[in-house]
Design a protein around this motif. Structure first.
Motif, PDB file in Angstrom:
ATOM      1  N   TRP A 136      42.862  42.170  36.777  1.00  0.00           N
ATOM      2  CA  TRP A 136      44.024  41.901  37.307  1.00  0.00           C
ATOM      3  C   TRP A 136      44.236  40.735  38.301  1.00  0.00           C
ATOM      4  CZ3 TRP A 136      47.514  46.188  37.437  1.00  0.00           C
ATOM      5  CH2 TRP A 136      47.342  47.165  36.781  1.00  0.00           C
ATOM      6  N   SER A 137      45.545  40.593  38.607  1.00  0.00           N
ATOM      7  CA  SER A 137      45.808  39.356  39.280  1.00  0.00           C
ATOM      8  C   SER A 137      45.492  39.728  40.803  1.00  0.00           C
ATOM      9  CB  SER A 137      46.843  38.614  39.215  1.00  0.00           C
ATOM     10  OG  SER A 137      47.999  39.727  39.503  1.00  0.00           O
ATOM     11  N   PRO A 138      44.971  38.833  41.698  1.00  0.00           N
ATOM     12  CA  PRO A 138      44.832  39.408  43.122  1.00  0.00           C
ATOM     13  C   PRO A 138      45.929  39.898  43.641  1.00  0.00           C
ATOM     14  CG  PRO A 138      43.686  37.330  42.832  1.00  0.00           C
ATOM     15  CD  PRO A 138      44.471  37.485  41.549  1.00  0.00           C
ATOM     16  N   ASN A 139      47.244  39.600  43.387  1.00  0.00           N
ATOM     17  CA  ASN A 139      48.500  39.930  43.912  1.00  0.00           C
ATOM     18  C   ASN A 139      48.830  41.234  43.122  1.00  0.00           C
ATOM     19  OD1 ASN A 139      49.625  39.197  41.582  1.00  0.00           O
ATOM     20  ND2 ASN A 139      50.673  37.535  42.402  1.00  0.00           N
ATOM     21  N   GLY A 140      48.061  41.768  42.228  1.00  0.00           N
ATOM     22  CA  GLY A 140      48.424  43.137  41.251  1.00  0.00           C
ATOM     23  C   GLY A 140      49.836  42.906  40.387  1.00  0.00           C
ATOM     24  N   LYS A 141      50.235  41.757  40.236  1.00  0.00           N
ATOM     25  CA  LYS A 141      51.468  41.655  39.432  1.00  0.00           C
ATOM     26  C   LYS A 141      51.390  41.448  37.854  1.00  0.00           C
ATOM     27  CE  LYS A 141      54.430  39.879  43.226  1.00  0.00           C
ATOM     28  NZ  LYS A 141      55.425  38.559  43.559  1.00  0.00           N
ATOM     29  N   TRP A 142      49.967  40.845  37.635  1.00  0.00           N
ATOM     30  CA  TRP A 142      49.680  40.385  36.221  1.00  0.00           C
ATOM     31  C   TRP A 142      48.603  41.228  35.839  1.00  0.00           C
ATOM     32  CZ3 TRP A 142      53.804  37.389  34.685  1.00  0.00           C
ATOM     33  CH2 TRP A 142      54.537  36.853  35.328  1.00  0.00           C
ATOM     34  N   ILE A 143      48.240  41.359  34.557  1.00  0.00           N
ATOM     35  CA  ILE A 143      46.950  41.406  33.855  1.00  0.00           C
ATOM     36  C   ILE A 143      46.630  40.379  33.204  1.00  0.00           C
ATOM     37  CG2 ILE A 143      45.465  42.892  32.501  1.00  0.00           C
ATOM     38  CD1 ILE A 143      46.895  45.301  33.449  1.00  0.00           C
ATOM     39  N   ALA A 144      45.679  39.557  33.171  1.00  0.00           N
ATOM     40  CA  ALA A 144      45.198  38.662  32.098  1.00  0.00           C
ATOM     41  C   ALA A 144      44.205  38.989  31.325  1.00  0.00           C
ATOM     42  CB  ALA A 144      44.786  37.273  32.727  1.00  0.00           C
ATOM     43  N   PHE A 145      44.384  38.629  29.959  1.00  0.00           N
ATOM     44  CA  PHE A 145      43.264  39.347  29.101  1.00  0.00           C
ATOM     45  C   PHE A 145      43.161  38.492  28.023  1.00  0.00           C
ATOM     46  CE2 PHE A 145      47.292  40.790  27.577  1.00  0.00           C
ATOM     47  CZ  PHE A 145      47.618  41.055  26.080  1.00  0.00           C
ATOM     48  N   THR A 146      42.044  38.514  27.109  1.00  0.00           N
ATOM     49  CA  THR A 146      41.783  37.544  25.981  1.00  0.00           C
ATOM     50  C   THR A 146      42.005  38.267  24.679  1.00  0.00           C
ATOM     51  OG1 THR A 146      39.304  38.119  25.978  1.00  0.00           O
ATOM     52  CG2 THR A 146      40.254  36.202  27.353  1.00  0.00           C
ATOM     53  N   SER A 147      42.409  37.628  23.853  1.00  0.00           N
ATOM     54  CA  SER A 147      42.599  38.349  22.582  1.00  0.00           C
ATOM     55  C   SER A 147      42.605  37.301  21.297  1.00  0.00           C
ATOM     56  CB  SER A 147      44.047  38.882  22.471  1.00  0.00           C
ATOM     57  OG  SER A 147      44.186  39.897  21.206  1.00  0.00           O
ATOM     58  N   ARG A 148      41.989  37.678  20.245  1.00  0.00           N
ATOM     59  CA  ARG A 148      41.765  36.888  19.112  1.00  0.00           C
ATOM     60  C   ARG A 148      43.090  36.777  18.250  1.00  0.00           C
ATOM     61  NH1 ARG A 148      37.965  37.087  14.631  1.00  0.00           N
ATOM     62  NH2 ARG A 148      37.133  35.051  14.505  1.00  0.00           N
ATOM     63  N   ASP A 149      43.292  35.580  17.691  1.00  0.00           N
ATOM     64  CA  ASP A 149      44.469  35.398  16.761  1.00  0.00           C
ATOM     65  C   ASP A 149      44.499  36.471  15.609  1.00  0.00           C
ATOM     66  OD1 ASP A 149      45.526  33.733  18.473  1.00  0.00           O
ATOM     67  OD2 ASP A 149      45.071  31.648  17.423  1.00  0.00           O
ATOM     68  N   GLU A 150      45.615  36.591  15.149  1.00  0.00           N
ATOM     69  CA  GLU A 150      45.745  37.421  13.935  1.00  0.00           C
ATOM     70  C   GLU A 150      45.665  36.435  12.816  1.00  0.00           C
ATOM     71  OE1 GLU A 150      48.533  41.086  12.152  1.00  0.00           O
ATOM     72  OE2 GLU A 150      49.246  39.620  13.434  1.00  0.00           O
ATOM     73  N   LYS A 151      45.205  36.726  11.569  1.00  0.00           N
ATOM     74  CA  LYS A 151      45.248  36.110  10.364  1.00  0.00           C
ATOM     75  C   LYS A 151      46.917  35.868  10.080  1.00  0.00           C
ATOM     76  CE  LYS A 151      40.953  36.913   8.410  1.00  0.00           C
ATOM     77  NZ  LYS A 151      40.191  37.142   7.379  1.00  0.00           N
ATOM     78  N   SER A 152      47.194  34.846   9.558  1.00  0.00           N
ATOM     79  CA  SER A 152      48.727  34.566   9.043  1.00  0.00           C
ATOM     80  C   SER A 152      48.860  35.526   8.139  1.00  0.00           C
ATOM     81  CB  SER A 152      48.892  33.390   8.897  1.00  0.00           C
ATOM     82  OG  SER A 152      48.224  32.740   7.656  1.00  0.00           O
ATOM     83  N   LYS A 153      50.319  35.889   7.961  1.00  0.00           N
ATOM     84  CA  LYS A 153      50.662  36.892   6.947  1.00  0.00           C
ATOM     85  C   LYS A 153      50.468  36.181   5.524  1.00  0.00           C
ATOM     86  CE  LYS A 153      54.257  39.205   9.649  1.00  0.00           C
ATOM     87  NZ  LYS A 153      55.559  39.516   9.574  1.00  0.00           N
ATOM     88  N   GLU A 154      50.373  34.692   5.418  1.00  0.00           N
ATOM     89  CA  GLU A 154      50.120  34.072   3.875  1.00  0.00           C
ATOM     90  C   GLU A 154      48.763  34.440   3.771  1.00  0.00           C
ATOM     91  OE1 GLU A 154      50.359  29.591   1.985  1.00  0.00           O
ATOM     92  OE2 GLU A 154      50.916  30.160   4.253  1.00  0.00           O
TER      93      GLU A 154
END
Length: 657
Positions: A136-154
């Motif tokens: 959570w951001s200190p001001n409570g307005k945002w949540i930052a998170f990590t995520s792995r890319d998805e493989k392309s549809k191709e």
């Protein structure tokens, strides 16, 4: 008429006698972890680690979220296994958020929120590829998170059609930082550049995120090639704050958002990110505050804009100290003040700045990791959780830190655990339990787990020694570099000197010495069973290196092994690398050796274990090779842990008694 015979009933009060620890006790151990104190400092959320039972499907332990008052009272369970929940954090309005993967909601891990007054958990994020870590951001307005890319549809379509070839180091699936807008529920990337994120921290003003990342993926790059970046929120091109030489560790942004404290390596070949640095958040020159300190810092946090709170390994102990970044001694070294040095081993420490409370995970000689609280200025900490009440019925062997002198005069430390029924004046068989790394550290706290069942071995009548040979952490940069260009040289002589010390003290029978360890500890045990076979009557090689040259071609960390451990490459000094390979000394081998390996080990390929076992078998040395399916660089599954401990104890009992 029959007379009624009245038999008096005598009630006998039974008192449980202390009993030795068992392998079942070890696999059933529970832990408390990931504590988080709410904004007003009155409640602590935490995670209970719950092992699976014998009748459940195979897999790792479960994770449940509990909440208690800050004094340890009124413990309440908020999530239940078998659904795993972890990483609790408090929302701005005082509710509880956490990570979970609930297939009835989403196929991937998401952020959930649960009201403190009860009710069902609500899924907050809905990110296609799931959430890795979040803040959570200190001001409570945002949540930052990590995520792995998805493989392309191709790419997905080609794989479905059978074109699923793996071209090594060509395709890079990046982990990126995303932002969730709490008010709108919208999600967006913070940046578009190809940067693979390892960790991140919010600036206190909620305007910037500081993160560590590499330009390509891979275990070696993640260990050795991270740089520090600053990215504006909600989006913007990240700016490189610092390109560091070698490893990076924990980091924290000062309360005024102007300065970043981080743990880093002093040089590219420094085995541990163990030194404290600061740098302006906007970039500039990094300042080293702990030059030549004889300890290894593990975490950093800010007390105020001038003072850093650092947790360090100091020998076999842990210490919490403050580092003044402005005032220095006449010698130019930052002023350091120890604020907490308890008997327990501190695994993690978090300062609740507004209340001054310390939220701590710590273990001791008689208990696993539990949640404690303390305060700056207090010398003791208060334990709040008791995860294993049955331990009160278990007799545990005495352990302590000992020291001895290496053959070149260097002081060495280790942790000794005596046999449960130790009698002074009697000599006992010795089992080494050697840590990995080599930059690992054996600490004088709770020292028993399935792969290192120290108390179980002590209950069987063995003396157990865990040596911190040169190259280990806990003694500063120079000590951790002291094995460079000399793997299994003087560092192994440190271990032999420890054995000789225990023999001279009349504690150990020198004709009944065994060894065991995992990873680099497995390498040492393979080295003991070949090069120094005349000293050892039994060995266990767990996920160990046995051929330095073939290992370099199959591991996922060839650069770390060569640059920070060896300090040289095998093709520049092939003779030395082969000479320091256990297989090079197979003609000396006569030590019965148990070889253990997980079949999913990417760090030390299973072929390393097979090479050693095959050679021992051909040479006629009693040896056994056990592969555990699905297991990585260690053991996760209950049945495998139980099987391993039974084999280990049986092996030592057979050859050392």
């Amino acid at each position: 008429m029959k007379r009624l015979l009245i038999i008096p009933v005598i009630i006998i009060s039974m008192v449980w006698a202390d009993r030795p620890i068992t392998s079942e006790d070890i696999v059933n151990m529970r832990y408390a972890t990931q504590p988080a104190m709410n904004n007003v400092g009155t409640k602590i959320a935490y995670v209970n680690i719950i092992p699976r039972t014998a009748d459940e499907p195979r897999g790792g332990s479960y994770r449940e979220i509990w909440v208690m008052n800050a004094d340890g009272s009124d413990k309440r369970q908020y999530t239940s296994s078998p659904v795993n929940s972890w990483s609790p954090q408090w929302t701005p309005n005082g509710d509880l958020s956490f990570l979970s993967r609930r297939k009835n909601h989403h196929k991937s891990t998401q952020v959930y929120v649960i009201p403190m007054d009860g009710g069902e958990a609500k899924m907050l994020t809905d990110h296609k590829t799931g959430v890795g870590s979040y803040q959570w951001s200190p001001n409570g307005k945002w949540i930052a998170f990590t995520s792995r890319d998805e493989k392309s549809k191709e790419k997905q379509a080609r794989e479905k059609a059978g074109y699923d070839m793996i071209v090594m180091d060509e395709e890079h699936i990046y982990t990126r930082i995303w932002i969730y807008n709490v008010k709108t529920g919208q999600t967006q990337k913070v940046y578009k550049q190809n940067l693979n994120v390892g960790s991140f921290e919010w600036a206190s003003d909620s305007k910037n995120i500081i993160f560590q990342a590499t330009e390509k993926t891979g275990a070696d790059r993640d260990l050795l090639e991270r740089s520090i970046y600053r990215g504006k929120v909600p989006s913007g091109n990240p700016r490189k704050v610092l390109e560091t030489p070698g490893k990076l560790g924990d980091m924290a942004v000062s309360p005024n958002s102007e300065t970043l404290a981080f743990l880093g390596a002093t040089t590219y070949n420094d085995p541990i990110a163990q030194s404290i640095y600061t740098i302006p958040v906007k970039g500039g020159k990094a300042t080293l505050h702990t030059p030549d300190f004889k300890e290894s810092f593990m975490t950093v946090e800010w007390v105020d804009d001038q003072t850093i709170l650092g947790k360090s390994y100091r020998g076999t102990k842990t210490v919490l100290s403050t580092i003044d970044t402005k005032e220095k001694s006449p010698e130019g070294v930052a002023n350091q003040t120890d604020v907490l040095a308890p008997n327990q081993i501190l695994s993690s420490v978090s300062l609740h700045r507004s209340s001054g409370q310390l939220v701590i995970i710590a273990s001791g000689h008689g208990h696993t990791n539990e949640i404690h609280v303390g305060a700056l200025g207090q010398s003791t900490i208060q334990r709040l959780t008791y995860s294993n009440p049955d331990f009160d019925k278990i007799a545990l062997a005495k352990q302590e830190t000992i020291s001895w002198i290496g053959i070149d005069g260097l002081g060495i430390e280790g942790v000794i655990t005596y046999p449960l029924k130790y009698r002074k004046g009697k000599r006992y068989p010795l089992v080494l339990q050697i840590h990995g790394g080599p930059e690992g550290t054996s600490l004088d706290g709770w020292n028993t787990r399935a792969t290192y069942p120290v108390q179980l071995l002590a209950a069987e009548g063995f003396v157990v020694l865990e040596p911190n040979y040169r190259g280990s952490g806990g003694r500063g940069v120079a000590f951790s570099k002291a094995d460079h260009d000399d793997l299994a040289g003087l560092e192994f002589e440190d271990v032999l000197a420890g054995i000789d010390y225990l023999i001279a003290q009349g504690i150990v029978d020198g004709n009944k010495v065994g060894t065991g360890g995992w990873s680099y500890g497995g390498y040492f045990s393979a080295w003991a069973a070949t090069k120094h076979s005349d000293r050892f009557k039994a060995s266990m090689v767990g996920a160990g290196l046995t051929n330095m040259i073939s290992f370099m071609g199959t591991t996922d960390i060839p650069y770390e092994m060569s640059d920070t451990h060896w300090n040289q490459w095998w093709f520049d000094n092939m003779d030395l690398h082969w000479e320091r390979s256990p297989l090079a000394h197979i003609n000396n081998a006569k030590t019965p050796t148990l070889v253990i390996h997980g079949l999913k080990d990417e760090r030390v390929h299973p072929e390393q274990g097979m090479e050693l076992w095959q050679a021992l078998r051909i040479k006629g040395v009693d040896s056994e090779l056990v592969f555990y399916p699905r297991e990585p660089h260690g053991l996760l599954e209950r049945a495998h842990k139980l099987d391993y401990m039974e084999r280990l104890v049986g092996w030592y009992n057979k050859y050392l008694k």
